[in-house]
Every structure is written in structure tokens, then in C-alpha cells.
Design a protein around this motif. Structure first.
Motif, PDB file in Angstrom:
ATOM      1  N   GLU A 222      20.913 -37.074  98.098  1.00 33.30           N
ATOM      2  CA  GLU A 222      21.816 -36.129  97.386  1.00 33.30           C
ATOM      3  C   GLU A 222      22.262 -36.706  96.002  1.00 33.30           C
ATOM      4  OE1 GLU A 222      23.831 -32.375  96.632  1.00 33.30           O
ATOM      5  OE2 GLU A 222      22.049 -32.970  97.997  1.00 33.30           O
ATOM      6  N   ILE A 223      22.270 -37.877  95.700  1.00 27.16           N
ATOM      7  CA  ILE A 223      22.808 -38.560  94.464  1.00 27.16           C
ATOM      8  C   ILE A 223      21.779 -38.286  93.466  1.00 27.16           C
ATOM      9  CG2 ILE A 223      23.068 -40.850  93.336  1.00 27.16           C
ATOM     10  CD1 ILE A 223      24.596 -41.741  96.032  1.00 27.16           C
ATOM     11  N   VAL A 224      20.404 -38.344  93.825  1.00 26.53           N
ATOM     12  CA  VAL A 224      19.107 -38.239  92.946  1.00 26.53           C
ATOM     13  C   VAL A 224      19.220 -36.757  92.541  1.00 26.53           C
ATOM     14  CG1 VAL A 224      16.794 -38.583  92.731  1.00 26.53           C
ATOM     15  CG2 VAL A 224      17.978 -40.234  93.988  1.00 26.53           C
ATOM     16  N   ARG A 225      19.294 -36.106  93.568  1.00 28.33           N
ATOM     17  CA  ARG A 225      19.155 -34.453  93.307  1.00 28.33           C
ATOM     18  C   ARG A 225      20.327 -34.166  92.329  1.00 28.33           C
ATOM     19  NH1 ARG A 225      21.075 -29.392  94.287  1.00 28.33           N
ATOM     20  NH2 ARG A 225      22.893 -30.220  95.338  1.00 28.33           N
TER      21      ARG A 225
ATOM     22  N   LYS B 244      27.287 -33.749 100.362  1.00 27.03           N
ATOM     23  CA  LYS B 244      27.326 -33.605  98.866  1.00 27.03           C
ATOM     24  C   LYS B 244      28.458 -34.109  97.873  1.00 27.03           C
ATOM     25  CE  LYS B 244      24.247 -29.444  99.486  1.00 27.03           C
ATOM     26  NZ  LYS B 244      24.221 -27.965  99.341  1.00 27.03           N
ATOM     27  N   ALA B 245      29.767 -33.923  98.512  1.00 28.26           N
ATOM     28  CA  ALA B 245      30.928 -34.329  97.980  1.00 28.26           C
ATOM     29  C   ALA B 245      30.980 -35.944  97.694  1.00 28.26           C
ATOM     30  CB  ALA B 245      32.227 -33.954  98.448  1.00 28.26           C
TER      31      ALA B 245
ATOM     32  N   MET C 176      28.186 -36.883  94.854  1.00 30.35           N
ATOM     33  CA  MET C 176      28.776 -36.662  93.689  1.00 30.35           C
ATOM     34  C   MET C 176      29.653 -37.527  93.120  1.00 30.35           C
ATOM     35  SD  MET C 176      28.936 -34.881  90.910  1.00 30.35           S
ATOM     36  CE  MET C 176      27.923 -33.418  91.173  1.00 30.35           C
ATOM     37  N   CYS C 177      30.729 -38.154  94.196  1.00 32.83           N
ATOM     38  CA  CYS C 177      31.735 -39.034  93.603  1.00 32.83           C
ATOM     39  C   CYS C 177      31.063 -40.272  93.583  1.00 32.83           C
ATOM     40  CB  CYS C 177      32.901 -39.209  94.846  1.00 32.83           C
ATOM     41  SG  CYS C 177      33.892 -37.686  94.901  1.00 32.83           S
ATOM     42  N   VAL C 178      30.065 -40.812  94.116  1.00 36.69           N
ATOM     43  CA  VAL C 178      29.218 -41.982  93.772  1.00 36.69           C
ATOM     44  C   VAL C 178      28.677 -42.038  92.621  1.00 36.69           C
ATOM     45  CG1 VAL C 178      27.674 -43.571  94.506  1.00 36.69           C
ATOM     46  CG2 VAL C 178      28.929 -42.520  96.368  1.00 36.69           C
ATOM     47  N   LEU C 179      28.039 -40.660  92.321  1.00 33.53           N
ATOM     48  CA  LEU C 179      27.515 -40.627  91.002  1.00 33.53           C
ATOM     49  C   LEU C 179      28.433 -40.381  89.943  1.00 33.53           C
ATOM     50  CD1 LEU C 179      24.729 -39.997  89.254  1.00 33.53           C
ATOM     51  CD2 LEU C 179      25.218 -37.573  89.924  1.00 33.53           C
TER      52      LEU C 179
END
Length: 212
Positions: free
Chosen positions: A62-65, A197-198, A201-204
Motif C-alpha cells: 500500500e505504501i508503494v501504491r 491504508k491509513a 499513508m502515515c508511514v509515507l
């Protein structure tokens, strides 16, 4: 005539230097995301049989997406594994070196016999020139996950994990323990696709804040 040629050569030299600088500043940071475990190594098994290897793999994908869809490929991102296979710790670190990665982020989930909860970030305690940057990266990611999602922060700690030990002299590297699968609340949280997903997103966002 000589003066004109000298002027032209200076102009050409300046343009070459300018183009080189544009290429340097225009390069994307290479980030290697390492979803821990895989294959026969499930990692921690928590409430309801939830497996660490699956949770961290889903977060990594999900980070990559999100990097592609939301940040328009701001970073050049790779994973250490793209399916449910076991990659040795040596190979994970070797891939970071081969890619000449700018950042290495290893994703894991925690487990405990008591009711522990929260997020921990680990950095290798070494004399590497990247140690301070790794601390900054770890804090940036931890602040996002705790600040926006309400996870308890268990702090930033030093550890001699192999993937950190073998990458810290090449780039800033952190190991992120994302919640406790043995805690019923966090296991429930990590079982939700929307929450994955959340978290991603926070890691990203943490990576992006550090990189700006």
C-alpha cells in the motif's frame, strides 16, 4: 577570435555543469521497503490467527501504491519481496546496497505475553554518518502514526538487528514495529483493509516529511 572561442567554451562548460546539477537535484530518492518474514516464516501470530508476514506485506504494498497514486511517484520505491516468500536477512541488506538505496525501512509487528501495545522504532547504534539521519527518519514516521492514528508511542530505541547493522553504513535505516498482534484492539485494527491504508499513508507522509 580566441576570445570568442574561450567565451563559447565557458558557456558550454557552464551549460554542462548546469545540466549535471539539474540531474542531481532532479533524481528521485530510492527507498527500499522491507516487509519482514515471509514464506514459512510467519513472524508473530496474534489474535484470530493474524500473521505478521501478511500484515506487513499489505502495508508495504500500500505504501508503494500510494506513492504512485497520491504522490505521483515522488520516490523510486522497491520491496525486498513481492510475494509470500522468505528472503534471507543478508539478501535484504544486499539489495539495499545493490540499489544504492537512500532509505531502508523494515516493517514488522510486535507480540507480547502481556497486554502491551503501541509502535516502536529501532535504529542501529553505530558510529555511521547515517545514524542521526536514521533517528530523524524514525521520529518522523513515529510522529505521524501516533499523531494521526492515535497509536501509543513506545519510543525510539537502539538495537543490533541484522538488517539495521548491515544497512546503516550505506543509508539511514530503521525497523518499525507496527503494533502488537497479541493486543486485541491492535489486532482488530490491523485486520481492517481501511486501517492498513491509513497506516501506509502515515508511514509515507513520515518519509516525505523527513525527505523534504
Amino acid at each position: 577570435m580566441k576570445l570568442k572561442w574561450k567565451t563559447r567554451l565557458k558557456n558550454v562548460s557552464f551549460m554542462i555543469l548546469f545540466l549535471k546539477m539539474c540531474l542531481i537535484f532532479g533524481q528521485k530518492k530510492i527507498i527500499l521497503i522491507d516487509p519482514g518474514h515471509g514464506g514459512k516464516d510467519t513472524g508473530a501470530i496474534g489474535m484470530y490467527g493474524i500473521q505478521e508476514k501478511k500484515v506487513v506485506f499489505n502495508i508495504a504494498k500500500e505504501i508503494v501504491r500510494l506513492n504512485k497514486m497520491v504522490l505521483n511517484d515522488k520516490f523510486e520505491m522497491y520491496l525486498t519481496r513481492y510475494k509470500d516468500t522468505l528472503i534471507s536477512l543478508n539478501d535484504r541488506a544486499y539489495l539495499a546496497k545493490t540499489l544504492n538505496a537512500d532509505l531502508f525501512i523494515s516493517l514488522h509487528c510486535n507480540a507480547s505475553q502481556n497486554n502491551a501495545k503501541g509502535i516502536e522504532v529501532f535504529v542501529h547504534n553505530s558510529d555511521s554518518r547515517f545514524t542521526n539521519e536514521a533517528i530523524e527518519l524514525g521520529l518522523a514516521v513515529s510522529n505521524e502514526t501516533s499523531g494521526k492514528l492515535g497509536f501509543k508511542t513506545r519510543g525510539l530505541k537502539f538495537a543490533n538487528f541484522q538488517v539495521l547493522r548491515e544497512t546503516i553504513f550505506n543509508c539511514p535505516s530503521i525497523l518499525l514495529e507496527i503494533g502488537f498482534l497479541t493486543n486485541i484492539d491492535e489486532a482488530n485494527y490491523l485486520s481492517s483493509v481501511g486501517n492498513i491504508k491509513a497506516l501506509a499513508m502515515c508511514v509515507l507522509i513520515g518519509i516525505s516529511n523527513y525527505s523534504n
